[in-house]
Scaffold this motif. Structure first.
Motif, mmCIF file in Angstrom:
data_model
loop_
_atom_site.group_PDB
_atom_site.id
_atom_site.type_symbol
_atom_site.label_atom_id
_atom_site.label_comp_id
_atom_site.label_asym_id
_atom_site.label_seq_id
_atom_site.Cartn_x
_atom_site.Cartn_y
_atom_site.Cartn_z
ATOM 1 N N CYS A 206 0.844 -1.201 0.000
ATOM 2 C CA CYS A 206 0.000 0.000 0.000
ATOM 3 C C CYS A 206 0.879 1.251 0.000
ATOM 4 O O CYS A 206 2.086 1.178 0.203
ATOM 5 N N VAL A 207 0.211 2.425 -0.235
ATOM 6 C CA VAL A 207 0.836 3.709 0.115
ATOM 7 C C VAL A 207 -0.061 4.265 1.228
ATOM 8 O O VAL A 207 -1.209 4.626 0.976
ATOM 9 N N ASP A 208 0.460 4.257 2.447
ATOM 10 C CA ASP A 208 -0.396 4.522 3.609
ATOM 11 C C ASP A 208 -0.679 6.021 3.771
ATOM 12 O O ASP A 208 0.162 6.780 4.259
ATOM 13 N N THR A 209 -1.863 6.407 3.362
ATOM 14 C CA THR A 209 -2.259 7.821 3.409
ATOM 15 C C THR A 209 -2.335 8.367 4.841
ATOM 16 O O THR A 209 -2.161 9.556 5.059
ATOM 17 N N THR A 210 -2.594 7.494 5.823
ATOM 18 C CA THR A 210 -2.652 7.956 7.217
ATOM 19 C C THR A 210 -1.280 8.444 7.662
ATOM 20 O O THR A 210 -1.153 9.502 8.297
ATOM 21 N N VAL A 211 -0.252 7.685 7.306
ATOM 22 C CA VAL A 211 1.113 8.080 7.676
ATOM 23 C C VAL A 211 1.510 9.355 6.931
ATOM 24 O O VAL A 211 2.109 10.271 7.511
ATOM 25 N N VAL A 212 1.147 9.437 5.666
ATOM 26 C CA VAL A 212 1.472 10.643 4.885
ATOM 27 C C VAL A 212 0.786 11.867 5.509
ATOM 28 O O VAL A 212 1.412 12.912 5.714
ATOM 29 N N ALA A 213 -0.485 11.703 5.839
ATOM 30 C CA ALA A 213 -1.240 12.820 6.428
ATOM 31 C C ALA A 213 -0.625 13.247 7.754
ATOM 32 O O ALA A 213 -0.507 14.448 8.047
ATOM 33 N N ALA A 214 -0.203 12.261 8.557
ATOM 34 C CA ALA A 214 0.405 12.584 9.852
ATOM 35 C C ALA A 214 1.691 13.384 9.656
ATOM 36 O O ALA A 214 1.947 14.371 10.364
ATOM 37 N N HIS A 215 2.506 12.984 8.681
ATOM 38 C CA HIS A 215 3.735 13.735 8.383
ATOM 39 C C HIS A 215 3.411 15.150 7.926
ATOM 40 O O HIS A 215 4.110 16.100 8.280
ATOM 41 N N ILE A 216 2.361 15.278 7.130
ATOM 42 C CA ILE A 216 1.982 16.619 6.654
ATOM 43 C C ILE A 216 1.572 17.504 7.839
ATOM 44 O O ILE A 216 1.995 18.654 7.952
ATOM 45 N N VAL A 217 0.756 16.964 8.759
ATOM 46 C CA VAL A 217 0.306 17.748 9.921
ATOM 47 C C VAL A 217 1.514 18.242 10.718
ATOM 48 O O VAL A 217 1.590 19.425 11.091
ATOM 49 N N VAL A 218 2.470 17.356 10.921
ATOM 50 C CA VAL A 218 3.654 17.750 11.702
ATOM 51 C C VAL A 218 4.503 18.762 10.912
ATOM 52 O O VAL A 218 4.941 19.780 11.462
ATOM 53 N N ALA A 219 4.685 18.508 9.621
ATOM 54 C CA ALA A 219 5.528 19.403 8.817
ATOM 55 C C ALA A 219 4.920 20.808 8.729
ATOM 56 O O ALA A 219 5.651 21.806 8.686
ATOM 57 N N LEU A 220 3.576 20.895 8.724
ATOM 58 C CA LEU A 220 2.933 22.221 8.645
ATOM 59 C C LEU A 220 3.255 23.080 9.876
ATOM 60 O O LEU A 220 3.219 24.304 9.811
ATOM 61 N N GLN A 221 3.582 22.419 11.010
ATOM 62 C CA GLN A 221 3.921 23.177 12.221
ATOM 63 C C GLN A 221 5.213 23.965 12.037
ATOM 64 O O GLN A 221 5.483 24.920 12.776
ATOM 65 N N THR A 222 6.036 23.566 11.062
ATOM 66 C CA THR A 222 7.310 24.271 10.877
ATOM 67 C C THR A 222 7.112 25.630 10.203
ATOM 68 O O THR A 222 8.030 26.432 10.176
ATOM 69 N N ILE A 223 5.920 25.872 9.656
ATOM 70 C CA ILE A 223 5.693 27.198 9.056
ATOM 71 C C ILE A 223 5.782 28.256 10.164
ATOM 72 O O ILE A 223 6.542 29.225 10.054
ATOM 73 N N ALA A 224 5.025 28.029 11.242
ATOM 74 C CA ALA A 224 5.058 28.994 12.345
ATOM 75 C C ALA A 224 6.375 28.921 13.118
ATOM 76 O O ALA A 224 6.924 29.946 13.522
ATOM 77 N N SER A 225 6.904 27.700 13.317
ATOM 78 C CA SER A 225 8.062 27.567 14.213
ATOM 79 C C SER A 225 9.403 27.813 13.524
ATOM 80 O O SER A 225 10.359 28.212 14.162
ATOM 81 N N ARG A 226 9.477 27.565 12.196
ATOM 82 C CA ARG A 226 10.776 27.630 11.506
ATOM 83 C C ARG A 226 10.822 28.582 10.319
ATOM 84 O O ARG A 226 11.902 28.941 9.873
ATOM 85 N N ASN A 227 9.683 28.930 9.742
ATOM 86 C CA ASN A 227 9.710 29.690 8.487
ATOM 87 C C ASN A 227 9.388 31.167 8.632
ATOM 88 O O ASN A 227 9.952 31.996 7.940
#
Ligand SMILES: [Zn+2]
Ligand SMILES: [Zn+2]
Length: 388
Positions: A206-227
């Motif tokens: 499979c390509v596990d969309t749940t894992v991909v979505a979880a990574h996206i949620v975490v990566a989006l936090q870097t906009i406020a914290s890192r960008n």
């Protein structure tokens, strides 16, 4: 000019209007009863012109001063709509419509601007023209945008606009305002992640969309914290996650996420929109999925013009002597921004005292605010267009 004496006399009448609106809350553009009552009262006050149906269900009233030598036109705005909340105030004039409630105090704003209109139509002690603006659908429908799109600003030649909102936590009779960005731009996004669903015991197939979505949620936090520059305000919140699997042993094919972005500055807003698209597509690519972002701009940032803020502060000082001219900005959003985008003006908070916060089922507008708010509205007219 402290609180105008006339508003002490008018207080029972204005309070009765407020409580009547409170008993009969209406949502979004569906403010027919409220708008009809507003228009009726404006006609009774002797306004020179009253027009209904601006921006679908908005109402505009025109009050001409004793003279018009300078040709100035000042707009004063209030909002009329309620919220889909089950009221828990227990007041005798509580909502008669279960599930609808004036939980943001727009009943109070409308009543205070009506009070100011009555006073201004009686006294006309100014040089120019006052436009009183009653808008529908502040709570998410963009009624302010609709009134502007209907040509209101040009039709009545409005040159500057002023608005007010009550604020729990600030003492009654105190005012708070700031120059520049006072409230945030509120955008929304929807992310769709598509992978390859299948048996949860065979993730390698499979390509596990749940894992991909979880990574996206975490990566989006870097906009406020890192960008984004830490001295600039930004909020990126993912608020719903929904998959097409309801089973404990099925990897979903598709995951959808919804969220909101709050910014105080156009450049940051543009940057965040671009960055979300990059993070979503880059993360999906890295993990073998595909993803799309649907980004929609909502209410723009509320920007108080410097000069007009000074005028607003001065009048607030005259009314109560209590004004914070440098209050902290809020990450909430306000539909009045569409009017402020068209014309310079200012938006001010008036204290509602120690009550539940707006949008809470126990919130209620405090009628003791009325003399302060009505005096400020009327004072803006008399100070911006002093009698010739
Ligand atoms: Zn509200
Ligand atoms: Zn509100």
């Amino acid at each position: 000019m402290p609180v105008k004496n006339r508003f002490a006399e008018l207080l029972p009448e204005i309070t009765a209007w407020r409580r009547d609106f409170h008993e009969h809350p209406e949502l979004l553009f569906d403010v027919h009863r409220t708008a009809a009552k507003v228009a009726d009262l404006l006609r009774q006050f002797g306004c020179d012109e009253v027009v209904e149906g601006i921006g679908r269900t908005g109402v505009v009233g025109v009050i001409k001063g004793k003279t018009n030598t300078v040709g100035r036109v000042v707009g004063l705005r209030a909002d009329m709509d309620a919220l889909p909340i089950i009221e828990q105030t227990g007041v005798p004039y509580a909502s008669k419509t279960p599930g609808k409630m004036h939980a943001c105090g727009h009943d109070g704003h409308t009543a205070m601007l009506l009070g100011a209109a009555k006073y201004l139509a009686e006294t006309r002690n100014f040089d120019g023209t006052t436009i009183v603006i009653f808008q529908p659908a502040e709570e998410g429908g963009g009624g302010g945008r609709e009134m502007v799109a209907d040509g209101m600003m040009d039709r009545w030649g409005i040159q500057e606009v002023y608005g007010m909102h009550n604020m729990p936590g600030i003492p009654v009779g105190h005012f708070a305002i700031r120059k520049g960005a006072l409230m945030a731009a509120a955008d929304q996004f929807e992310i769709t992640v598509t992978g390859k669903g299948g048996h949860a015991a065979k993730p390698h197939d499979c390509v596990d969309t749940t894992v991909v979505a979880a990574h996206i949620v975490v990566a989006l936090q870097t906009i406020a914290s890192r960008n984004v520059d830490p001295l600039k305000q930004v909020v990126v919140s993912v608020c719903t996650v929904e998959t097409d699997s309801t089973a404990h042993n099925v990897i979903p094919q598709v995951v959808k996420m919804k969220g909101t972005v709050r910014t105080m500055d156009h450049k940051v807003q543009d940057f965040v929109e671009t960055r979300i698209a990059e993070i979503v597509s880059g993360t999906a690519l890295a993990l073998g999925a595909t993803a799309t972002v649907n980004y929609a701009r909502g209410y723009p940032v509320t920007i108080n013009a410097d000069e007009n803020t000074d005028y607003a502060v001065e009048v607030a000082r005259q009314v109560s002597g209590q004004v914070d001219p440098d209050t902290a900005p809020l990450m909430g959003a306000e539909d009045f921004s569409f009017m402020l985008n068209e014309r310079p003006g200012a938006y001010i908070f008036v204290g509602n005292g120690d009550t539940a916060m707006v949008h809470h089922p126990a919130y209620n507008f405090d009628d003791n605010v009325i003399p302060f708010g009505a005096s400020w509205y009327a004072g803006m007219v008399e100070s911006r267009m002093p009698a010739a």
